[in-house]
Design an enzyme around this catalytic site. Structure first.
Site, short mmCIF file in Angstrom:
data_model
loop_
_atom_site.label_atom_id
_atom_site.label_comp_id
_atom_site.label_asym_id
_atom_site.label_seq_id
_atom_site.Cartn_x
_atom_site.Cartn_y
_atom_site.Cartn_z
N PRO A 1 -14.51 -20.33 -19.72
CA PRO A 1 -15.95 -20.46 -19.94
C PRO A 1 -16.49 -19.33 -20.81
CG PRO A 1 -15.48 -19.85 -17.65
CD PRO A 1 -14.17 -20.15 -18.30
N ARG B 1 -6.94 -38.33 -30.75
CA ARG B 1 -7.52 -39.54 -31.34
C ARG B 1 -7.76 -39.38 -32.84
NH1 ARG B 1 -12.91 -39.41 -32.06
NH2 ARG B 1 -13.36 -41.62 -31.81
N1 ADE Z 1 -12.36 -22.95 -17.41
C1 ADE Z 1 -13.36 -22.89 -16.52
N2 ADE Z 1 -14.50 -23.33 -17.05
C2 ADE Z 1 -14.23 -23.71 -18.33
C3 ADE Z 1 -15.00 -24.24 -19.39
N3 ADE Z 1 -16.29 -24.49 -19.27
N4 ADE Z 1 -14.37 -24.49 -20.55
C4 ADE Z 1 -13.06 -24.22 -20.70
N5 ADE Z 1 -12.29 -23.72 -19.74
C5 ADE Z 1 -12.85 -23.47 -18.55
#
Ligand code: ADE
Length: 243
Positions: A88, A158
């Site tokens: 994240p 894709r």
């Molecule tokens: N791991 C935890 N949350 C995530 C997110 N929003 N994007 C990518 N990997 C993650």
């Protein structure tokens, strides 16, 4: 293209063998290998994590285990793979990212859990000349990178030549022109007293293209005004601006 995924939950990636992606693998357009990170542990408990330096909640994934895993999975040589780490805290993954990655020969995804992977694993990979992308699929927190990998692999696969039955599907979908796609209709002509818009049944291709463009502009303005702001200055002509 070859895709490797390293994870402590290999079964989470089983959907990569289904439907469109499964067929792409069967047809040899895509090769996918999923590796259990615990293969590279050496202790009886097969531990992959430890407490964070500096304190705080959660656990951090150990560098030794990841280091050995990536030494084996990431190919050395003149054309090394790109290492993708879902987090994240990463840069946003977008259709532009998907298009760029679709040109790669090899992608290796490293799925973190807990509070993430010891930073030195990524520093070490970069020091050895490997391109490392830390990416987020959206502004929310998942429990690990596995679901993000499913999302990203589908978005990339894709776009590979031959994966979609009709190549125009990828060329004309949402984001290809920076706009959201407008509504679609199929038969019957009237359903629950709701009629298909006349213009779509008229056979006037220029009028249909104009109608679709107008609906895409309206929808983008309503739902994602940030996308309109991000368009290059020459992307909209006078007819577009009249919508
Ligand atoms: N791991 C935890 N949350 C995530 C997110 N929003 N994007 C990518 N990997 C993650």
């Amino acid at each position: 293209m070859r895709i490797d995924v390293v994870t402590i939950f290999p079964a989470y990636l089983d959907p990569l063998r289904e439907a469109l992606l499964g067929r792409a693998v069967e047809r040899g357009l895509l090769e996918i290998a999923v590796h259990d990170l615990r293969r590279w542990t050496h202790d009886v408990h097969q531990a992959v994590d430890d407490a964070p330096y500096g304190g705080g909640p959660g656990m951090v994934m150990r560098p030794q285990v990841w280091g050995e895993a990536l030494d084996e999975v990431l190919p050395a040589g003149p054309q090394p793979a790109r290492l993708v780490v879902p987090t994240p805290a990463g840069r946003p993954f977008t259709q532009t990212t998907a298009r760029a990655w679709a040109d790669e020969q090899r992608l290796v995804f490293a799925c973190g859990r807990y509070e993430g992977i010891d930073e030195r694993v990524l520093l070490d990979a970069r020091a050895r000349g490997i391109e490392v992308d830390e990416v987020s699929i959206g502004d929310y927190v998942l429990v690990g990178g596995e679901v993000a990998v499913l999302v990203m692999v589908e978005a990339v696969a894709r776009l590979l030549p031959g994966v979609l039955g009709n190549p125009r599907s990828a060329a004309e979908d949402s984001f290809s022109d920076g706009l959201l796609e407008g509504p679609s209709y199929t038969r019957p002509e009237t359903w629950r007293e709701l009629a298909v818009p006349d213009v779509l049944r008229g056979g006037n291709h220029a009028a249909i293209a104009r109608w679709r463009r107008d609906r895409a502009l309206e929808r983008t303005r309503d739902r994602r005004p940030d996308l309109l702001d991000a368009l290059p200055p020459d992307a909209l002509d006078a007819a577009d601006r009249a919508v």
